[in-house]
Write a protein that holds these residues in place. Sequence first.
Motif, PDB file in Angstrom:
ATOM      1  N   PHE A  15       2.323   5.882  -2.889  1.00  0.00           N
ATOM      2  CA  PHE A  15       3.426   6.764  -3.291  1.00  0.00           C
ATOM      3  C   PHE A  15       3.390   6.990  -4.801  1.00  0.00           C
ATOM      4  N   ASP A  16       3.194   5.918  -5.523  1.00  0.00           N
ATOM      5  CA  ASP A  16       3.136   5.969  -6.977  1.00  0.00           C
ATOM      6  C   ASP A  16       1.932   6.804  -7.454  1.00  0.00           C
ATOM      7  N   THR A  63      -3.860  -0.152 -13.032  1.00  0.00           N
ATOM      8  CA  THR A  63      -3.045  -0.045 -14.250  1.00  0.00           C
ATOM      9  C   THR A  63      -2.059  -1.224 -14.269  1.00  0.00           C
ATOM     10  N   ASP A  64      -1.385  -1.425 -15.386  1.00  0.00           N
ATOM     11  CA  ASP A  64      -0.411  -2.521 -15.500  1.00  0.00           C
ATOM     12  C   ASP A  64       0.681  -2.388 -14.436  1.00  0.00           C
ATOM     13  N   ASN A  79       3.421   9.879  -9.226  1.00  0.00           N
ATOM     14  CA  ASN A  79       3.588   9.535 -10.639  1.00  0.00           C
ATOM     15  C   ASN A  79       2.280   9.546 -11.439  1.00  0.00           C
ATOM     16  N   LYS A  80       1.324  10.287 -10.893  1.00  0.00           N
ATOM     17  CA  LYS A  80       0.043  10.474 -11.589  1.00  0.00           C
ATOM     18  C   LYS A  80      -0.658   9.168 -11.954  1.00  0.00           C
ATOM     19  N   GLN A  81      -0.555   8.212 -11.087  1.00  0.00           N
ATOM     20  CA  GLN A  81      -1.298   6.967 -11.298  1.00  0.00           C
ATOM     21  C   GLN A  81      -2.714   7.173 -10.728  1.00  0.00           C
ATOM     22  N   CYS A 105       0.827  -1.206   0.000  1.00  0.00           N
ATOM     23  CA  CYS A 105       0.000   0.000   0.000  1.00  0.00           C
ATOM     24  C   CYS A 105       0.860   1.255   0.000  1.00  0.00           C
ATOM     25  N   HIS A 106       1.970   1.199   0.702  1.00  0.00           N
ATOM     26  CA  HIS A 106       2.880   2.346   0.730  1.00  0.00           C
ATOM     27  C   HIS A 106       3.379   2.649  -0.690  1.00  0.00           C
TER      28      HIS A 106
END
Length: 137
Positions: A60-61, A90-91, A65-67, A55-56
């Motif tokens: 964070f992503d 997402t992948d 990173n605009k996920q 989860c961290h």
Amino acid sequence: MKFKETLTDRHIEEQKILKKYPKIFKQASGKVTETCMCWGLDCGEGWYQLIDILCHQLQFDIDHNKQPQIEATQVKEKFGGLRFYTNGSTDRQDAMIDFAELVSQYTCERCGTMKDITQNKNGWIKTLCRKCRKEKK
Ligand SMILES: [Zn+2]
């Protein structure tokens, strides 16, 4: 809380993780008719650290990173492995989840050690270290 409930250590640890990632575990406060997440983290506490790390990384992503913000819809044990279901990932996110699920198969579901792991297959698969398997009997 409306009714008095004795919280076990396991529940306290579980609540800590659910509250640490409120966006991912948004559905944890959902109704039983709406989401399986109402069951909380439906696995042994040996995997809590793994879920915490996953989860961290996911959050964070998402934040850096605009996920897309994903929500867990069910977290449970199945066939001796962790299952982390979401409302669509997402992948990239899938790859992180897949890896955590893979690692769970080498992590004792009871104590979290990665040493001396065995998976018994008499009836149902349970990933435990040798010591926990003995104590469970
Ligand atoms: Zn163990």
